[in-house]
Every structure is written in structure tokens, then in C-alpha cells.
Write a protein that holds these residues in place. Structure first.
Motif, PDB file in Angstrom:
ATOM      1  N   TYR A   1     -22.867  -0.843 -24.647  1.00  0.00           N
ATOM      2  CA  TYR A   1     -22.140  -0.485 -23.429  1.00  0.00           C
ATOM      3  C   TYR A   1     -20.649  -0.726 -23.628  1.00  0.00           C
ATOM      4  N   ILE A   2     -19.852   0.263 -23.251  1.00  0.00           N
ATOM      5  CA  ILE A   2     -18.396   0.165 -23.306  1.00  0.00           C
ATOM      6  C   ILE A   2     -17.882   0.503 -21.913  1.00  0.00           C
ATOM      7  N   GLU A   3     -17.216  -0.453 -21.287  1.00  0.00           N
ATOM      8  CA  GLU A   3     -16.754  -0.243 -19.918  1.00  0.00           C
ATOM      9  C   GLU A   3     -15.802   0.943 -19.815  1.00  0.00           C
ATOM     10  N   ASN A   4     -14.905   1.045 -20.785  1.00  0.00           N
ATOM     11  CA  ASN A   4     -13.916   2.118 -20.777  1.00  0.00           C
ATOM     12  C   ASN A   4     -13.385   2.323 -22.190  1.00  0.00           C
ATOM     13  N   VAL A   5     -13.452   3.547 -22.677  1.00  0.00           N
ATOM     14  CA  VAL A   5     -12.833   3.857 -23.966  1.00  0.00           C
ATOM     15  C   VAL A   5     -11.343   4.043 -23.678  1.00  0.00           C
ATOM     16  N   PRO A   6     -10.484   3.151 -24.198  1.00  0.00           N
ATOM     17  CA  PRO A   6      -9.054   3.246 -23.898  1.00  0.00           C
ATOM     18  C   PRO A   6      -8.378   4.369 -24.686  1.00  0.00           C
ATOM     19  N   THR A   7      -7.157   4.666 -24.331  1.00  0.00           N
ATOM     20  CA  THR A   7      -6.389   5.647 -25.096  1.00  0.00           C
ATOM     21  C   THR A   7      -6.306   5.173 -26.542  1.00  0.00           C
ATOM     22  N   SER A   8      -6.431   6.093 -27.462  1.00  0.00           N
ATOM     23  CA  SER A   8      -6.490   5.861 -28.911  1.00  0.00           C
ATOM     24  C   SER A   8      -7.741   5.094 -29.334  1.00  0.00           C
ATOM     25  N   GLY A   9      -8.679   4.898 -28.424  1.00  0.00           N
ATOM     26  CA  GLY A   9      -9.922   4.216 -28.763  1.00  0.00           C
ATOM     27  C   GLY A   9     -10.830   5.127 -29.580  1.00  0.00           C
ATOM     28  N   LEU A  10     -11.557   4.519 -30.512  1.00  0.00           N
ATOM     29  CA  LEU A  10     -12.433   5.253 -31.425  1.00  0.00           C
ATOM     30  C   LEU A  10     -13.811   4.608 -31.410  1.00  0.00           C
ATOM     31  N   VAL A  11     -14.839   5.433 -31.338  1.00  0.00           N
ATOM     32  CA  VAL A  11     -16.224   4.960 -31.361  1.00  0.00           C
ATOM     33  C   VAL A  11     -17.008   5.840 -32.332  1.00  0.00           C
ATOM     34  N   VAL A  12     -17.808   5.195 -33.182  1.00  0.00           N
ATOM     35  CA  VAL A  12     -18.650   5.921 -34.137  1.00  0.00           C
ATOM     36  C   VAL A  12     -20.105   5.694 -33.754  1.00  0.00           C
ATOM     37  N   ILE A  13     -20.842   6.795 -33.653  1.00  0.00           N
ATOM     38  CA  ILE A  13     -22.269   6.725 -33.340  1.00  0.00           C
ATOM     39  C   ILE A  13     -23.039   7.507 -34.397  1.00  0.00           C
TER      40      ILE A  13
END
Length: 162
Positions: free
Chosen positions: A124-136
Motif C-alpha cells: 500500500y502506498i498512500e500517495n505516489v509523489p511527484t517524481s515517485g517511481l514504483v516497480v511492479i
């Protein structure tokens, strides 16, 4: 297996009287995009395909990543359906990606990105911020059958600022 690298556009500027679609990046946005892209480069994950929203701020963020990752500029494909805030278009775009693409990088917007990572990732991620990166990572052979995957990396600018 399929790998999805999702990046929210960098912090945008509200200083000029422009349409939402035409807003550029703030200085901090430029710095954060550079910071996260250089951290990501250390993971040596090179995408097979790069898609970006047509919004100026998303396109510019994509260009920063492409330059810092030494990816051919011609590999950036702009997709108007990624100028999406709900997440419905984002999912549809992903489902139509060619199956020979195993690693996909997408530049887009919130709330669509936060919705996506929480629906399809396992952290769980509350909010992906600007310039935030997530790999799935997804245990699928076809993007068409996207389902719950495994969140392997979360990289936010605040984690790398001095």
C-alpha cells in the motif's frame, strides 16, 4: 514475467497562466526527476518500451529519465490516453501493450498512478509523489491479463535528498 515501471511526472509549475496540459516543471521538479532517475539507473533495469502522457510535465520528466538512463530518445511514445487521472485509461493502455514487451516504463499522473499501484501492487502506498517511481512485477505472459503483482521497488525523491 512482465515488469512495469511507473513514474509520476515531476513537480509542475503553476507560475504561468497555461492550461493544465501545457504546464512545465519547477526547478525542484527537474532536480527530483534527475535524482530519482540516477538512483534508478543503479538498478540496471532498461525498459523495452517507454510511454508517456502527452502533458508537457510528463513528457519532460520522461525525457530526463531517458537521458539519464541512456535510452534512445526515439523510444519515447506519447499516448494521449495516459493524460488520465482516474486510472481507467491507464489500465486499458497497459492491456494493449505488445506481448514481446517484457519491461514497460510509463509516465503519468495522479490519482491514476496511486490507484494503479494500490490495485495491482502488493504494497500500500498512500500517495505516489511527484517524481515517485514504483516497480511492479507480474507473473503473466500477456499484458492483456494483468492481475495483482509484486511491488519490488519504491523510489521517492525525499528518500534521496540530502
Amino acid at each position: 514475467m512482465k515488469k512495469l515501471i511507473i513514474i509520476r511526472h515531476a513537480k509542475s509549475s503553476w507560475e504561468e497562466n497555461l492550461s493544465d496540459h501545457d504546464r512545465g516543471l519547477k526547478t525542484r521538479g527537474l532536480q527530483d526527476a534527475k535524482l530519482v532517475s540516477l538512483q534508478f539507473k543503479q538498478l540496471e533495469m532498461v525498459p523495452d518500451k517507454v510511454l508517456s502522457s502527452t502533458a508537457k510535465r510528463a513528457k519532460k520528466t520522461a525525457e530526463i529519465f531517458i537521458n539519464n538512463l541512456n535510452i534512445n530518445n526515439k523510444s519515447l511514445i506519447l499516448n494521449a490516453n495516459l493524460y488520465d487521472f482516474s486510472g481507467e485509461n491507464l489500465v486499458e493502455v497497459i492491456k494493449t501493450v505488445e506481448n514481446d514487451i517484457n519491461s514497460l516504463m510509463i509516465f503519468g499522473h495522479n490519482h491514476a498512478l496511486t490507484y494503479f499501484v494500490n490495485t495491482y501492487g502488493d504494497r500500500y502506498i498512500e500517495n505516489v509523489p511527484t517524481s515517485g517511481l514504483v516497480v511492479i512485477d507480474f507473473q503473466i505472459d500477456s499484458w492483456q491479463y494483468i492481475k495483482k503483482g509484486h511491488t519490488t521497488h519504491i523510489m521517492f525523491p525525499k528518500d534521496y535528498r540530502e
